[in-house]
Scaffold this motif. Structure first.
Motif, mmCIF file in Angstrom:
data_model
loop_
_atom_site.group_PDB
_atom_site.id
_atom_site.type_symbol
_atom_site.label_atom_id
_atom_site.label_comp_id
_atom_site.label_asym_id
_atom_site.label_seq_id
_atom_site.Cartn_x
_atom_site.Cartn_y
_atom_site.Cartn_z
ATOM 1 N N ASN A 165 13.451 16.287 13.972
ATOM 2 C CA ASN A 165 12.888 14.938 13.988
ATOM 3 C C ASN A 165 12.071 14.681 12.728
ATOM 4 O O ASN A 165 11.362 15.565 12.248
ATOM 5 C CB ASN A 165 11.989 14.764 15.215
ATOM 6 C CG ASN A 165 12.743 14.959 16.510
ATOM 7 O OD1 ASN A 165 13.830 14.419 16.689
ATOM 8 N ND2 ASN A 165 12.180 15.757 17.420
ATOM 9 N N SER A 166 12.160 13.478 12.195
ATOM 10 C CA SER A 166 11.414 13.125 10.989
ATOM 11 C C SER A 166 9.960 12.816 11.331
ATOM 12 O O SER A 166 9.670 12.117 12.317
ATOM 13 C CB SER A 166 12.039 11.901 10.316
ATOM 14 O OG SER A 166 13.326 12.211 9.805
ATOM 15 N N LYS A 167 9.073 13.348 10.512
ATOM 16 C CA LYS A 167 7.641 13.070 10.637
ATOM 17 C C LYS A 167 7.099 12.714 9.258
ATOM 18 O O LYS A 167 7.508 13.290 8.248
ATOM 19 C CB LYS A 167 6.885 14.288 11.169
ATOM 20 C CG LYS A 167 7.142 14.611 12.617
ATOM 21 C CD LYS A 167 6.283 15.791 13.071
ATOM 22 C CE LYS A 167 6.527 16.117 14.537
ATOM 23 N NZ LYS A 167 5.739 17.307 14.960
ATOM 24 N N ALA A 168 6.170 11.789 9.241
ATOM 25 C CA ALA A 168 5.490 11.432 8.000
ATOM 26 C C ALA A 168 4.153 12.158 7.932
ATOM 27 O O ALA A 168 3.544 12.470 8.963
ATOM 28 C CB ALA A 168 5.271 9.928 7.931
ATOM 29 N N ILE A 169 3.721 12.429 6.700
ATOM 30 C CA ILE A 169 2.382 12.967 6.466
ATOM 31 C C ILE A 169 1.519 11.823 5.946
ATOM 32 O O ILE A 169 1.984 10.990 5.162
ATOM 33 C CB ILE A 169 2.422 14.128 5.462
ATOM 34 C CG1 ILE A 169 3.256 15.272 6.043
ATOM 35 C CG2 ILE A 169 1.014 14.624 5.146
ATOM 36 C CD1 ILE A 169 3.439 16.450 5.104
ATOM 37 N N GLU A 170 0.288 11.755 6.409
ATOM 38 C CA GLU A 170 -0.611 10.668 6.018
ATOM 39 C C GLU A 170 -0.501 10.393 4.516
ATOM 40 O O GLU A 170 -0.684 11.296 3.699
ATOM 41 C CB GLU A 170 -2.050 11.022 6.380
ATOM 42 C CG GLU A 170 -2.317 11.004 7.871
ATOM 43 C CD GLU A 170 -3.751 11.387 8.208
ATOM 44 O OE1 GLU A 170 -4.476 11.826 7.295
ATOM 45 O OE2 GLU A 170 -4.140 11.246 9.383
ATOM 46 N N THR A 171 -0.182 9.156 4.186
ATOM 47 C CA THR A 171 0.103 8.776 2.805
ATOM 48 C C THR A 171 -0.832 7.665 2.363
ATOM 49 O O THR A 171 -1.053 6.697 3.094
ATOM 50 C CB THR A 171 1.571 8.305 2.668
ATOM 51 O OG1 THR A 171 2.450 9.383 3.047
ATOM 52 C CG2 THR A 171 1.895 7.894 1.253
ATOM 53 N N ASN A 172 -1.382 7.819 1.163
ATOM 54 C CA ASN A 172 -2.235 6.805 0.552
ATOM 55 C C ASN A 172 -1.647 6.406 -0.790
ATOM 56 O O ASN A 172 -0.983 7.211 -1.450
ATOM 57 C CB ASN A 172 -3.649 7.346 0.337
ATOM 58 C CG ASN A 172 -4.300 7.785 1.631
ATOM 59 O OD1 ASN A 172 -4.766 6.967 2.412
ATOM 60 N ND2 ASN A 172 -4.337 9.087 1.864
ATOM 61 N N LEU A 173 -1.901 5.188 -1.196
ATOM 62 C CA LEU A 173 -1.407 4.681 -2.476
ATOM 63 C C LEU A 173 -2.541 4.619 -3.493
ATOM 64 O O LEU A 173 -3.574 3.991 -3.244
ATOM 65 C CB LEU A 173 -0.831 3.276 -2.302
ATOM 66 C CG LEU A 173 0.634 3.157 -1.901
ATOM 67 C CD1 LEU A 173 0.964 1.715 -1.574
ATOM 68 C CD2 LEU A 173 1.525 3.654 -3.021
ATOM 69 N N HIS A 174 -2.333 5.286 -4.637
ATOM 70 C CA HIS A 174 -3.306 5.224 -5.728
ATOM 71 C C HIS A 174 -2.588 4.733 -6.979
ATOM 72 O O HIS A 174 -1.624 5.377 -7.434
ATOM 73 C CB HIS A 174 -3.918 6.596 -5.984
ATOM 74 C CG HIS A 174 -4.603 7.183 -4.781
ATOM 75 N ND1 HIS A 174 -5.749 6.629 -4.246
ATOM 76 C CD2 HIS A 174 -4.299 8.262 -4.016
ATOM 77 C CE1 HIS A 174 -6.125 7.345 -3.193
ATOM 78 N NE2 HIS A 174 -5.264 8.335 -3.036
ATOM 79 N N LEU A 175 -3.036 3.637 -7.527
ATOM 80 C CA LEU A 175 -2.435 3.106 -8.737
ATOM 81 C C LEU A 175 -2.793 3.961 -9.944
ATOM 82 O O LEU A 175 -3.739 4.765 -9.903
ATOM 83 C CB LEU A 175 -2.899 1.669 -8.965
ATOM 84 C CG LEU A 175 -2.581 0.671 -7.846
ATOM 85 C CD1 LEU A 175 -3.148 -0.699 -8.192
ATOM 86 C CD2 LEU A 175 -1.082 0.590 -7.603
#
Length: 230
Positions: free
Chosen positions: A169-179
């Motif tokens: 099963n696919s799981k995401a890891i907590e992701t943040n966006l930094h420019l």
């Protein structure tokens, strides 16, 4: 910047520590060298084999450590948040010492390293300020800090950092966006000076590895910075 408004996968999401703990067994088979090692190969302002004391921040399974060793870096320490990843890194027998800990607060001695490397980490940090300050604390005057990661523009296509668990099963890891500007502001405020920068695009090599990414051809997918401590 909040990644959630860009997310098009909506996978169940876990913390970095939990996610990489589950991913450790298959990590090296699922992360293309094009994402980080290709960027490292492009760097010209670092004399890798001149390093006397290197720190691999968030060393994971030791992929970057192996690459550093191949470039003549002989004394490498590693730090990672995940015990399962550290076990994989330990098995490679390339690190002088390995430590369990956070890149934002390592507990290591100040002014010790002449080279620091951090790869594929920033999207798991809510704020960049602490890691740039901590790296500066650990660095000797004249040290280089190499930061490599996935380009924020590519995260905006809606794809988080993700993996398949043991059940497939696919799981995401907590992701943040930094420019890019977020990195520049945080690094300069901590006392770093920019020496070199790269941005990688989806090209023929990428499409061979991930044919479904043809639709992303010429999109920015990776970045690399070289910072120096004056």
């Amino acid at each position: 910047m909040d990644f959630k408004k860009f997310d098009q996968r909506n996978y169940p999401t876990v913390s970095a520590k939990e996610g990489y703990g589950e991913w450790a067994e298959t990590y090296e088979n699922s992360v293309p060298d094009l994402l980080d090692l290709q960027t490292l190969h492009q760097i010209k302002s670092v004399s890798w084999n001149d390093s006397k004391a290197c720190l691999d921040l968030a060393c994971g399974t030791g992929r970057i450590g192996v690459w550093l060793k191949s470039k003549g870096v002989n004394t490498i320490d590693g730090l990672d948040l995940t015990p399962e990843m550290l076990e994989k890194a330990k098995a490679k027998n390339i690190y002088q010492k390995l430590k369990l800990g956070s890149v934002e607060s390592t507990g290591l001695s100040e002014n010790h390293y002449d080279l620091l490397v951090m790869s594929l980490v920033d999207e798991h940090l809510k704020n960049l300020k602490p890691v740039y300050e901590e790296a500066h604390r650990l660095a000797k005057p004249g040290a280089k800090f190499v930061v490599v990661g996935m380009h924020p523009f590519f995260f905006m296509t809606g794809m988080p950092t993700h993996f398949k668990d043991k059940e497939g099963n696919s799981k995401a890891i907590e992701t943040n966006l930094h420019l890019i500007s977020d990195h520049v502001r945080a690094a300069m405020a901590a006392g770093w000076r920019l020496e070199e920068m790269h941005e990688g695009l989806i090209n023929d090599d990428w499409v061979k590895v991930k044919p479904k990414w043809e639709k992303f051809r010429d999109y920015p997918v990776s970045y690399g910075y070289v910072w120096s401590r004056p």
